[in-house]
Design a protein around this motif. Sequence first.
Motif, PDB file in Angstrom:
ATOM      1  N   ILE A 109      73.233  96.462  87.540  1.00 34.64           N
ATOM      2  CA  ILE A 109      72.715  97.235  88.408  1.00 34.64           C
ATOM      3  C   ILE A 109      71.670  97.482  88.010  1.00 34.64           C
ATOM      4  O   ILE A 109      71.080  97.793  86.876  1.00 34.64           O
ATOM      5  CB  ILE A 109      73.793  98.363  87.622  1.00 34.64           C
ATOM      6  N   ARG A 110      70.541  98.099  89.311  1.00 37.35           N
ATOM      7  CA  ARG A 110      69.951  97.827  89.063  1.00 37.35           C
ATOM      8  C   ARG A 110      70.055  99.203  90.621  1.00 37.35           C
ATOM      9  O   ARG A 110      70.125  99.829  90.891  1.00 37.35           O
ATOM     10  CB  ARG A 110      68.705  96.396  89.681  1.00 37.35           C
ATOM     11  N   SER A 111      67.633  99.535  90.313  1.00 37.19           N
ATOM     12  CA  SER A 111      67.240 101.081  90.468  1.00 37.19           C
ATOM     13  C   SER A 111      67.790 100.351  93.013  1.00 37.19           C
ATOM     14  O   SER A 111      66.968  99.034  93.632  1.00 37.19           O
ATOM     15  CB  SER A 111      66.677 101.633  90.464  1.00 37.19           C
ATOM     16  N   ARG A 112      68.387 101.390  93.022  1.00 34.76           N
ATOM     17  CA  ARG A 112      67.556 100.846  94.709  1.00 34.76           C
ATOM     18  C   ARG A 112      66.279 100.479  95.365  1.00 34.76           C
ATOM     19  O   ARG A 112      66.294  99.970  96.229  1.00 34.76           O
ATOM     20  CB  ARG A 112      68.917 101.656  95.579  1.00 34.76           C
ATOM     21  N   ASN A 113      65.824 101.549  94.725  1.00 27.19           N
ATOM     22  CA  ASN A 113      64.203 101.285  95.778  1.00 27.19           C
ATOM     23  C   ASN A 113      63.698 100.772  94.012  1.00 27.19           C
ATOM     24  O   ASN A 113      62.002 100.575  94.951  1.00 27.19           O
ATOM     25  CB  ASN A 113      63.654 102.557  95.307  1.00 27.19           C
ATOM     26  N   GLY A 114      64.411  99.569  93.266  1.00 28.48           N
ATOM     27  CA  GLY A 114      63.175  98.587  92.522  1.00 28.48           C
ATOM     28  C   GLY A 114      62.652  99.082  91.221  1.00 28.48           C
ATOM     29  O   GLY A 114      61.676  98.329  91.069  1.00 28.48           O
ATOM     30  N   VAL A 137      65.056 102.701  82.477  1.00 29.66           N
ATOM     31  CA  VAL A 137      65.426 101.121  81.966  1.00 29.66           C
ATOM     32  C   VAL A 137      65.243 100.977  83.754  1.00 29.66           C
ATOM     33  O   VAL A 137      66.003 101.048  84.705  1.00 29.66           O
ATOM     34  CB  VAL A 137      66.278 101.217  81.351  1.00 29.66           C
ATOM     35  N   PRO A 138      64.605  98.924  83.777  1.00 28.76           N
ATOM     36  CA  PRO A 138      64.642  98.647  85.263  1.00 28.76           C
ATOM     37  C   PRO A 138      66.312  98.427  85.630  1.00 28.76           C
ATOM     38  O   PRO A 138      66.646  98.159  86.760  1.00 28.76           O
ATOM     39  CB  PRO A 138      64.381  97.532  84.525  1.00 28.76           C
ATOM     40  N   GLN A 139      66.931  98.412  85.045  1.00 34.72           N
ATOM     41  CA  GLN A 139      68.752  97.616  84.796  1.00 34.72           C
ATOM     42  C   GLN A 139      69.706  97.913  84.097  1.00 34.72           C
ATOM     43  O   GLN A 139      69.108  97.647  82.686  1.00 34.72           O
ATOM     44  CB  GLN A 139      68.825  96.390  85.063  1.00 34.72           C
TER      45      GLN A 139
END
Length: 210
Positions: free
Chosen positions: A93-98, A174-176
């Motif tokens: 899972i990653r952030s939608r906005n990166g 966290v980034p992911q």
Amino acid sequence: MKLKLTIDPDIVPMMQAEIAAGERAVTTAMREAGAGLKSAWRGQITGAGLGTRLGNSIRLATYPKGSDSLNAAALVWSNAPVIVGAHDTGPLIRSRNGFWLAIPTPAAGKSTRGGRIAPGEWERRTGLRLRFIYRRRGPSLLVAEGRLNSKGRAVASRAETGRGLTTVPIFLLVPQVKLRKRLNLAQDAERAIDNVPGRIVAGWVEGKWP
């Protein structure tokens, strides 16, 4: 010369009875297979600690409705496919906005809508500003200057002197995140499919010879 052939008993009613027995057998087999799979999936979900509410999102429908058919089918699905699918596959899972995923700490509390609270909602609810702290090792932080109440939640300090004021980590950044795989729905589905032929044969024979 004339030949007359008579089949006794009449083959037409026999074939009709055979087809009817097959329709009942297939329909019953699919209904039982679907019910078994629904129960197995619900058991997996609750057994994994994901709660009865998510478990009850598993639904079953059999077709055709109200009649028997050689083409009978069963459909088992979830009304919460994204959540169930995530626990079944264990995705990254990653952030939608990166940028960052904001994971609330216990000091953040919960959203007024239930579940996890977002940084924007937390600031609006508490009136406190979040401050970003970058850390080279470990997750970065969003912190606030406040105090902890009796429930361990961060709130604004009432003292004008700043007594009891402390820097409280509110969100981990966290980034992911790798979600742990907690379900194996395909295993139960394959088992249900493998048992269908045996169910049909057993039901067909039983339907012919009561």
